[in-house]
Motif scaffolding. Structure first.
Motif, PDB file in Angstrom:
ATOM      1  N   CYS A 116       0.839  -1.213   0.000  1.00  0.00           N
ATOM      2  CA  CYS A 116       0.000   0.000   0.000  1.00  0.00           C
ATOM      3  C   CYS A 116       0.866   1.254   0.000  1.00  0.00           C
ATOM      4  O   CYS A 116       0.596   2.202  -0.744  1.00  0.00           O
ATOM      5  CB  CYS A 116      -0.923   0.016   1.206  1.00  0.00           C
ATOM      6  SG  CYS A 116      -2.271  -1.167   1.098  1.00  0.00           S
ATOM      7  N   ARG A 117       1.884   1.254   0.830  1.00  0.00           N
ATOM      8  CA  ARG A 117       2.782   2.417   0.880  1.00  0.00           C
ATOM      9  C   ARG A 117       3.464   2.634  -0.462  1.00  0.00           C
ATOM     10  O   ARG A 117       3.581   3.770  -0.934  1.00  0.00           O
ATOM     11  CB  ARG A 117       3.831   2.234   1.973  1.00  0.00           C
ATOM     12  CG  ARG A 117       3.309   2.476   3.357  1.00  0.00           C
ATOM     13  CD  ARG A 117       4.446   2.514   4.383  1.00  0.00           C
ATOM     14  NE  ARG A 117       3.895   2.438   5.709  1.00  0.00           N
ATOM     15  CZ  ARG A 117       3.713   1.310   6.401  1.00  0.00           C
ATOM     16  NH1 ARG A 117       4.077   0.155   5.900  1.00  0.00           N
ATOM     17  NH2 ARG A 117       3.185   1.345   7.610  1.00  0.00           N
ATOM     18  N   GLU A 118       3.932   1.549  -1.082  1.00  0.00           N
ATOM     19  CA  GLU A 118       4.605   1.659  -2.379  1.00  0.00           C
ATOM     20  C   GLU A 118       3.654   2.206  -3.445  1.00  0.00           C
ATOM     21  O   GLU A 118       4.018   3.088  -4.222  1.00  0.00           O
ATOM     22  CB  GLU A 118       5.143   0.292  -2.814  1.00  0.00           C
ATOM     23  CG  GLU A 118       5.883   0.334  -4.130  1.00  0.00           C
ATOM     24  CD  GLU A 118       6.399  -1.020  -4.563  1.00  0.00           C
ATOM     25  OE1 GLU A 118       6.666  -1.181  -5.759  1.00  0.00           O
ATOM     26  OE2 GLU A 118       6.525  -1.914  -3.705  1.00  0.00           O
ATOM     27  N   GLN A 119       2.432   1.703  -3.475  1.00  0.00           N
ATOM     28  CA  GLN A 119       1.461   2.186  -4.461  1.00  0.00           C
ATOM     29  C   GLN A 119       1.097   3.645  -4.214  1.00  0.00           C
ATOM     30  O   GLN A 119       0.952   4.425  -5.165  1.00  0.00           O
ATOM     31  CB  GLN A 119       0.211   1.314  -4.444  1.00  0.00           C
ATOM     32  CG  GLN A 119       0.455  -0.080  -4.985  1.00  0.00           C
ATOM     33  CD  GLN A 119      -0.762  -0.969  -4.887  1.00  0.00           C
ATOM     34  OE1 GLN A 119      -1.888  -0.487  -4.811  1.00  0.00           O
ATOM     35  NE2 GLN A 119      -0.546  -2.274  -4.894  1.00  0.00           N
TER      36      GLN A 119
ATOM     37  N   ALA B 255       3.035   5.893  -2.829  1.00  0.00           N
ATOM     38  CA  ALA B 255       4.193   6.691  -3.234  1.00  0.00           C
ATOM     39  C   ALA B 255       4.256   6.828  -4.752  1.00  0.00           C
ATOM     40  O   ALA B 255       4.533   7.918  -5.279  1.00  0.00           O
ATOM     41  CB  ALA B 255       5.484   6.044  -2.711  1.00  0.00           C
ATOM     42  N   ARG B 256       3.983   5.753  -5.481  1.00  0.00           N
ATOM     43  CA  ARG B 256       3.973   5.823  -6.951  1.00  0.00           C
ATOM     44  C   ARG B 256       2.888   6.779  -7.439  1.00  0.00           C
ATOM     45  O   ARG B 256       3.100   7.539  -8.385  1.00  0.00           O
ATOM     46  CB  ARG B 256       3.737   4.441  -7.551  1.00  0.00           C
ATOM     47  CG  ARG B 256       4.921   3.532  -7.447  1.00  0.00           C
ATOM     48  CD  ARG B 256       4.633   2.224  -8.135  1.00  0.00           C
ATOM     49  NE  ARG B 256       5.725   1.297  -7.966  1.00  0.00           N
ATOM     50  CZ  ARG B 256       5.825   0.164  -8.627  1.00  0.00           C
ATOM     51  NH1 ARG B 256       4.886  -0.190  -9.482  1.00  0.00           N
ATOM     52  NH2 ARG B 256       6.855  -0.630  -8.429  1.00  0.00           N
ATOM     53  N   THR B 257       1.728   6.741  -6.795  1.00  0.00           N
ATOM     54  CA  THR B 257       0.640   7.635  -7.173  1.00  0.00           C
ATOM     55  C   THR B 257       1.031   9.090  -6.919  1.00  0.00           C
ATOM     56  O   THR B 257       0.799   9.959  -7.761  1.00  0.00           O
ATOM     57  CB  THR B 257      -0.638   7.281  -6.390  1.00  0.00           C
ATOM     58  OG1 THR B 257      -0.992   5.931  -6.689  1.00  0.00           O
ATOM     59  CG2 THR B 257      -1.789   8.201  -6.750  1.00  0.00           C
TER      60      THR B 257
ATOM     61  N   ASP C 185       4.060  10.312  -6.802  1.00  0.00           N
ATOM     62  CA  ASP C 185       5.087  10.661  -7.786  1.00  0.00           C
ATOM     63  C   ASP C 185       4.451  10.989  -9.133  1.00  0.00           C
ATOM     64  O   ASP C 185       4.841  11.955  -9.800  1.00  0.00           O
ATOM     65  CB  ASP C 185       6.096   9.518  -7.962  1.00  0.00           C
ATOM     66  CG  ASP C 185       6.988   9.331  -6.748  1.00  0.00           C
ATOM     67  OD1 ASP C 185       7.052  10.244  -5.894  1.00  0.00           O
ATOM     68  OD2 ASP C 185       7.621   8.248  -6.645  1.00  0.00           O
ATOM     69  N   ALA C 186       3.480  10.186  -9.547  1.00  0.00           N
ATOM     70  CA  ALA C 186       2.806  10.426 -10.824  1.00  0.00           C
ATOM     71  C   ALA C 186       2.050  11.751 -10.792  1.00  0.00           C
ATOM     72  O   ALA C 186       2.061  12.498 -11.776  1.00  0.00           O
ATOM     73  CB  ALA C 186       1.860   9.277 -11.143  1.00  0.00           C
ATOM     74  N   ASP C 187       1.415  12.056  -9.669  1.00  0.00           N
ATOM     75  CA  ASP C 187       0.702  13.335  -9.539  1.00  0.00           C
ATOM     76  C   ASP C 187       1.662  14.515  -9.654  1.00  0.00           C
ATOM     77  O   ASP C 187       1.356  15.513 -10.311  1.00  0.00           O
ATOM     78  CB  ASP C 187      -0.043  13.411  -8.211  1.00  0.00           C
ATOM     79  CG  ASP C 187      -1.286  12.546  -8.174  1.00  0.00           C
ATOM     80  OD1 ASP C 187      -1.708  12.051  -9.242  1.00  0.00           O
ATOM     81  OD2 ASP C 187      -1.839  12.363  -7.068  1.00  0.00           O
ATOM     82  N   ARG C 188       2.828  14.408  -9.010  1.00  0.00           N
ATOM     83  CA  ARG C 188       3.813  15.486  -9.079  1.00  0.00           C
ATOM     84  C   ARG C 188       4.387  15.625 -10.483  1.00  0.00           C
ATOM     85  O   ARG C 188       4.693  16.728 -10.933  1.00  0.00           O
ATOM     86  CB  ARG C 188       4.938  15.241  -8.082  1.00  0.00           C
ATOM     87  CG  ARG C 188       4.561  15.581  -6.650  1.00  0.00           C
ATOM     88  CD  ARG C 188       5.769  15.544  -5.725  1.00  0.00           C
ATOM     89  NE  ARG C 188       6.305  14.198  -5.536  1.00  0.00           N
ATOM     90  CZ  ARG C 188       5.856  13.328  -4.638  1.00  0.00           C
ATOM     91  NH1 ARG C 188       4.865  13.657  -3.847  1.00  0.00           N
ATOM     92  NH2 ARG C 188       6.405  12.145  -4.532  1.00  0.00           N
TER      93      ARG C 188
END
Length: 69
Positions: free
Chosen positions: A38-41, A43-45, A47-50
């Motif tokens: 969950c934490r990894e997903q 963080a990826r989300t 990052d994608a938003d930024r």
């Protein structure tokens, strides 16, 4: 009336109301590694938003369009 009869009667009433049974499988939150995944997903989300500055504006416009209808 036994439990099987009660369940059967309840299911019949639901079907008579136009409903049907649906089975959904979901992740087992008790499994080892679930929190890390969950934490990894998340963080990826983030990052994608930024990385996509226009994404927020696009989402806001889509939501506004839905509100109009």
């Amino acid at each position: 009336m036994g439990i099987n009869e009660r369940v059967s009667k309840h299911r019949e009433a639901l079907r008579a109301a136009g409903l049907r049974p649906l089975q959904i499988w979901v992740p087992d939150t008790r499994q080892p590694g679930f929190e890390d995944a969950c934490r990894e997903q998340a963080a990826r989300t983030a990052d994608a938003d930024r990385a996509d500055a226009g994404l927020s504006a696009f989402a806001d416009a889509a939501l506004a369009d839905l509100d109009e209808h």
